[in-house]
Design an enzyme around this catalytic site. Sequence first.
Site, PDB file in Angstrom:
ATOM      1  N   THR A  69      38.917  45.656  38.820  1.00 23.08           N
ATOM      2  CA  THR A  69      38.071  46.583  38.063  1.00 23.08           C
ATOM      3  C   THR A  69      37.122  47.344  38.988  1.00 23.08           C
ATOM      4  OG1 THR A  69      37.925  44.626  36.633  1.00 23.08           O
ATOM      5  CG2 THR A  69      36.837  46.625  35.859  1.00 23.08           C
ATOM      6  N   TRP A  71      37.119  47.808  42.166  1.00 22.43           N
ATOM      7  CA  TRP A  71      37.876  48.650  43.104  1.00 22.43           C
ATOM      8  C   TRP A  71      38.287  49.958  42.405  1.00 22.43           C
ATOM      9  CZ3 TRP A  71      43.025  46.472  45.596  1.00 22.43           C
ATOM     10  CH2 TRP A  71      43.308  47.172  46.772  1.00 22.43           C
ATOM     11  N   HIS A 131      35.776  44.911  29.653  1.00 24.19           N
ATOM     12  CA  HIS A 131      36.848  43.906  29.683  1.00 24.19           C
ATOM     13  C   HIS A 131      37.323  43.579  28.252  1.00 24.19           C
ATOM     14  CE1 HIS A 131      36.444  43.197  33.904  1.00 24.19           C
ATOM     15  NE2 HIS A 131      35.282  42.589  33.845  1.00 24.19           N
ATOM     16  N   SER A 249      38.817  50.584  51.442  1.00 25.45           N
ATOM     17  CA  SER A 249      39.467  49.444  52.106  1.00 25.45           C
ATOM     18  C   SER A 249      38.665  48.165  51.837  1.00 25.45           C
ATOM     19  CB  SER A 249      39.569  49.684  53.616  1.00 25.45           C
ATOM     20  OG  SER A 249      38.282  49.549  54.186  1.00 25.45           O
ATOM     21  N   GLU A 251      37.582  45.834  53.823  1.00 24.35           N
ATOM     22  CA  GLU A 251      36.450  45.626  54.744  1.00 24.35           C
ATOM     23  C   GLU A 251      35.275  46.519  54.378  1.00 24.35           C
ATOM     24  OE1 GLU A 251      35.763  43.306  56.782  1.00 24.35           O
ATOM     25  OE2 GLU A 251      37.685  42.399  56.269  1.00 24.35           O
TER      26      GLU A 251
HETATM   27  S1  PPS Z   1      35.225  41.679  37.660  1.00 25.12           S
HETATM   28  O1  PPS Z   1      34.148  40.664  37.864  1.00 25.12           O
HETATM   29  O2  PPS Z   1      36.089  41.289  36.541  1.00 25.12           O
HETATM   30  O3  PPS Z   1      34.727  43.037  37.498  1.00 25.12           O
HETATM   31  O4  PPS Z   1      36.095  41.584  38.986  1.00 25.12           O
HETATM   32  P1  PPS Z   1      37.150  42.667  39.495  1.00 25.12           P
HETATM   33  O5  PPS Z   1      36.425  43.763  40.174  1.00 25.12           O
HETATM   34  O6  PPS Z   1      38.080  43.015  38.406  1.00 25.12           O
HETATM   35  O7  PPS Z   1      38.005  41.858  40.550  1.00 25.12           O
HETATM   36  C1  PPS Z   1      37.457  41.334  41.744  1.00 25.12           C
HETATM   37  C2  PPS Z   1      38.625  41.091  42.673  1.00 25.12           C
HETATM   38  O8  PPS Z   1      39.021  42.346  43.279  1.00 25.12           O
HETATM   39  C3  PPS Z   1      38.979  42.207  44.683  1.00 25.12           C
HETATM   40  N1  PPS Z   1      38.671  43.488  45.341  1.00 25.12           N
HETATM   41  C4  PPS Z   1      39.435  44.020  46.308  1.00 25.12           C
HETATM   42  N2  PPS Z   1      40.595  43.597  46.836  1.00 25.12           N
HETATM   43  C5  PPS Z   1      41.134  44.368  47.830  1.00 25.12           C
HETATM   44  N3  PPS Z   1      40.554  45.507  48.313  1.00 25.12           N
HETATM   45  C6  PPS Z   1      39.388  45.962  47.787  1.00 25.12           C
HETATM   46  N4  PPS Z   1      38.839  47.068  48.256  1.00 25.12           N
HETATM   47  C7  PPS Z   1      38.791  45.210  46.730  1.00 25.12           C
HETATM   48  N5  PPS Z   1      37.661  45.335  45.987  1.00 25.12           N
HETATM   49  C8  PPS Z   1      37.616  44.285  45.158  1.00 25.12           C
HETATM   50  C9  PPS Z   1      37.897  41.164  44.893  1.00 25.12           C
HETATM   51  O9  PPS Z   1      37.896  40.661  46.204  1.00 25.12           O
HETATM   52  C10 PPS Z   1      38.256  40.161  43.824  1.00 25.12           C
HETATM   53  O10 PPS Z   1      39.460  39.448  44.123  1.00 25.12           O
HETATM   54  P2  PPS Z   1      39.516  38.049  44.903  1.00 25.12           P
HETATM   55  O11 PPS Z   1      40.941  37.603  44.822  1.00 25.12           O
HETATM   56  O12 PPS Z   1      38.575  37.116  44.225  1.00 25.12           O
HETATM   57  O13 PPS Z   1      39.112  38.357  46.312  1.00 25.12           O
END
Ligand code: PPS
Length: 311
Positions: A69, A71, A131, A249, A251
């Site tokens: 979300t 992202w 959500h 990205s 990072e």
């Molecule tokens: S929430 O709380 O429901 O709004 O969370 P949500 O944003 O849907 O999901 C969080 C997960 O997205 C990962 N995330 C990313 N992954 C890769 N690249 C980027 N740029 C990125 N930004 C957010 C974040 O790390 C959470 O996943 P996990 O597996 O826990 O790392």
Amino acid sequence: MTFHFETVKDVNFYHLVENCDSCYEKGSVRVYPSGCILQKHFKQYAMEIKNFKVYSDDIWVISYPKSGTTWTQEMVWLIENNLDFVTARRTLQRDRFPFFEVKCALLRDQKTLHPLQMIDCLKRPRFIKSHLPVDLLPAQLWTVKPKIIYVVRNPKDVAISYYYHHRLMHGYRGNINTFVEIFLSGNVAYGPYWRHVLDFWKLRDEPNVLINSFEDMKKDICSVINKTSRFLGRTLNEDQVTALAQYLSFESMKNNSSVNFHNTGPDNEVIDFIRKGEVGQAPDELEPDLIERFDAWSSRHLRDTDYHGSL
Ligand code: PPS
């Protein structure tokens, strides 16, 4: 549309009530038809949410929790705001792109005059995250038809990410296998995963709905940026796509305090909100037997569907 509220009484739900410091409480409700689990004060807002005024220039990002979300919101906000990276970094995402139902369904905030008022009064075009499942969302989403971007992620990674989220945000003291079992039973906040995803999947041909996947974003973020820009009626040149891909990205997002933060979990472990961001975490996190049962659970729910999204 009528709702039916049932108090959640399942033993494994009570495990979460007893082992979380927030979000789970006695008296939480399962809201039918979809079976979404929310805190009991949601009852007083369900109809107001259903009747919430929607504008055609709203932009909604909707998902089951932990599907990518944040992202997606960052991508959408930047596409719509001429790649204003400076404001994006300077302003907390939750102020630029607020969480629609958070105070109606999860946190109780006595200081807020009315939990929906802040969203109602946002400067247009409004950017709104939710959500909520299809059946609990404002009815005007399907008549006024603002742009909706729904994001899906494979359910095993969702469940694993949700476990760490519970440790980070709610001080969850249980273990990952127990949590995933509860996820499979649909007794976590927001309830059954497949119902949420499949109800949106049925709407994928609606002209105002775009479904993206976490896995596609990982594989080729530039293609997803282009597809989303086209859906939003925007055109980005190649340099702009490259700049946005760089900003999005893992990072870069991890080092961006407008979207990331960290906290100490119950075992004093430090957990970031932007935590790992990988596809296929199950073999490192779950017992093989649980993975097998998880896959069988997905197959059961997908029998007789044409779902070909994230698995
Ligand atoms: S929430 O709380 O429901 O709004 O969370 P949500 O944003 O849907 O999901 C969080 C997960 O997205 C990962 N995330 C990313 N992954 C890769 N690249 C980027 N740029 C990125 N930004 C957010 C974040 O790390 C959470 O996943 P996990 O597996 O826990 O790392």
